[in-house]
Design an enzyme around this catalytic site. Structure first.
Site, PDB file in Angstrom:
ATOM      1  N   ASN A  88       0.831  -1.207   0.000  1.00 48.43           N
ATOM      2  CA  ASN A  88       0.000   0.000   0.000  1.00 48.43           C
ATOM      3  C   ASN A  88       0.867   1.260   0.000  1.00 48.43           C
ATOM      4  O   ASN A  88       2.093   1.188   0.001  1.00 48.43           O
ATOM      5  CB  ASN A  88      -0.958  -0.026   1.195  1.00 48.43           C
ATOM      6  CG  ASN A  88      -2.290   0.614   0.880  1.00 48.43           C
ATOM      7  OD1 ASN A  88      -2.354   1.662   0.240  1.00 48.43           O
ATOM      8  ND2 ASN A  88      -3.361  -0.011   1.333  1.00 48.43           N
ATOM      9  N   HIS A 118      23.286   0.739  11.639  1.00 45.27           N
ATOM     10  CA  HIS A 118      24.492   1.568  11.684  1.00 45.27           C
ATOM     11  C   HIS A 118      25.261   1.275  12.970  1.00 45.27           C
ATOM     12  O   HIS A 118      24.678   0.827  13.964  1.00 45.27           O
ATOM     13  CB  HIS A 118      24.123   3.049  11.592  1.00 45.27           C
ATOM     14  CG  HIS A 118      23.489   3.405  10.286  1.00 45.27           C
ATOM     15  ND1 HIS A 118      24.216   3.533   9.130  1.00 45.27           N
ATOM     16  CD2 HIS A 118      22.196   3.620   9.952  1.00 45.27           C
ATOM     17  CE1 HIS A 118      23.409   3.834   8.134  1.00 45.27           C
ATOM     18  NE2 HIS A 118      22.167   3.887   8.602  1.00 45.27           N
ATOM     19  N   ALA A 163      -1.558  -2.685  13.518  1.00 44.68           N
ATOM     20  CA  ALA A 163      -1.190  -1.325  13.116  1.00 44.68           C
ATOM     21  C   ALA A 163      -0.326  -0.650  14.174  1.00 44.68           C
ATOM     22  O   ALA A 163      -0.538  -0.819  15.373  1.00 44.68           O
ATOM     23  CB  ALA A 163      -2.452  -0.503  12.864  1.00 44.68           C
ATOM     24  N   THR A 168      10.520  -6.279  16.452  1.00 41.83           N
ATOM     25  CA  THR A 168      11.942  -6.375  16.788  1.00 41.83           C
ATOM     26  C   THR A 168      12.444  -7.804  16.827  1.00 41.83           C
ATOM     27  O   THR A 168      13.653  -8.034  16.816  1.00 41.83           O
ATOM     28  CB  THR A 168      12.208  -5.735  18.163  1.00 41.83           C
ATOM     29  OG1 THR A 168      11.470  -6.447  19.160  1.00 41.83           O
ATOM     30  CG2 THR A 168      11.807  -4.271  18.185  1.00 41.83           C
ATOM     31  N   LYS A 169      11.512  -8.781  16.894  1.00 45.26           N
ATOM     32  CA  LYS A 169      11.875 -10.204  17.009  1.00 45.26           C
ATOM     33  C   LYS A 169      11.026 -11.018  16.046  1.00 45.26           C
ATOM     34  O   LYS A 169       9.978 -10.566  15.588  1.00 45.26           O
ATOM     35  CB  LYS A 169      11.621 -10.704  18.433  1.00 45.26           C
ATOM     36  CG  LYS A 169      12.461 -10.023  19.484  1.00 45.26           C
ATOM     37  CD  LYS A 169      12.109 -10.568  20.856  1.00 45.26           C
ATOM     38  CE  LYS A 169      12.895  -9.826  21.925  1.00 45.26           C
ATOM     39  NZ  LYS A 169      12.489 -10.194  23.268  1.00 45.26           N
TER      40      LYS A 169
END
Length: 195
Positions: A88, A118, A163, A168-169
């Site tokens: 989308n 980074h 949403a 993170t995992k």
């Protein structure tokens, strides 16, 4: 030899820490940025032209897909997408590492898939030290609006990401997760719609 096959991109895809300003990276980023600009400047009514541009950007993509503009990515050639894909509005894929997306994957607006990390130390980060880890999204996944998927994450088959989540995992198959960081809510099978 194509740019994507050079040693610098092999190192980037390996997940090792490296110089993000190495020769060839800037050129590849600019080439992809130009292609994304071309795609986003092409009318949705020009379906054949848009499809040709998408196929030029991505490593590969199935025969049936919808990608709404604006769409942005870093390199493009590290993106591999199966059949029946929907991306989308305002989908961003930072594909320094490979991003593998299966069949029947729907991604909501304002979502970012980010493979790049980074350096944590400012001195190293300022000299361009970075690495990248792949993202894998298996078949039949729905990612809702405003989601961020971080480097190295695998989202299992049939999972749903709520949403506003930051993933993170890894997410197990058939699970609904949501939040920041995304956490288990329930199993998809416990939320079936009966007609």
């Amino acid at each position: 030899m194509e740019l994507k096959d050079s040693n610098v991109f092999a190192t980037l895809r390996s997940g090792e820490w490296m110089d993000g300003f190495a020769d060839g990276i800037g050129e590849a980023l600019k080439k992809c940025e130009n292609l994304c600009f071309k795609l986003n400047s092409t009318s949705p009514a020009e379906t054949e032209k848009r499809e040709a541009i998408v196929r030029h950007i991505f490593g590969d993509i199935g025969s049936r897909f919808t990608i709404h503009s604006p769409f942005l990515c870093d390199l493009g050639f590290n993106i591999h997408i199966g059949e029946n894909f929907v991306g989308n509005f305002n989908l961003t894929i930072l594909d320094e590492a490979e991003v593998n997306i299966g069949d029947n994957v729907f991604i909501g607006p304002n979502t970012t898939l980010c493979t790049v990390i980074h350096a944590y130390e400012a001195e190293k980060r300022n000299t361009g030290i970075m690495r990248a880890l792949p993202i894998n999204i298996q078949n039949n996944v729905w990612i809702a609006a405003n989601v961020v998927v971080l480097p190295g994450v695998t989202i299992g088959e049939g999972a749903i990401i709520g949403a506003g989540s930051v993933v993170t995992k890894d997410v197990a198959s058939g699970c609904i997760v949501a939040g920041n960081p995304a956490k288990f809510i329930k199993l998809v099978e416990n939320d079936r719609i009966e007609k």
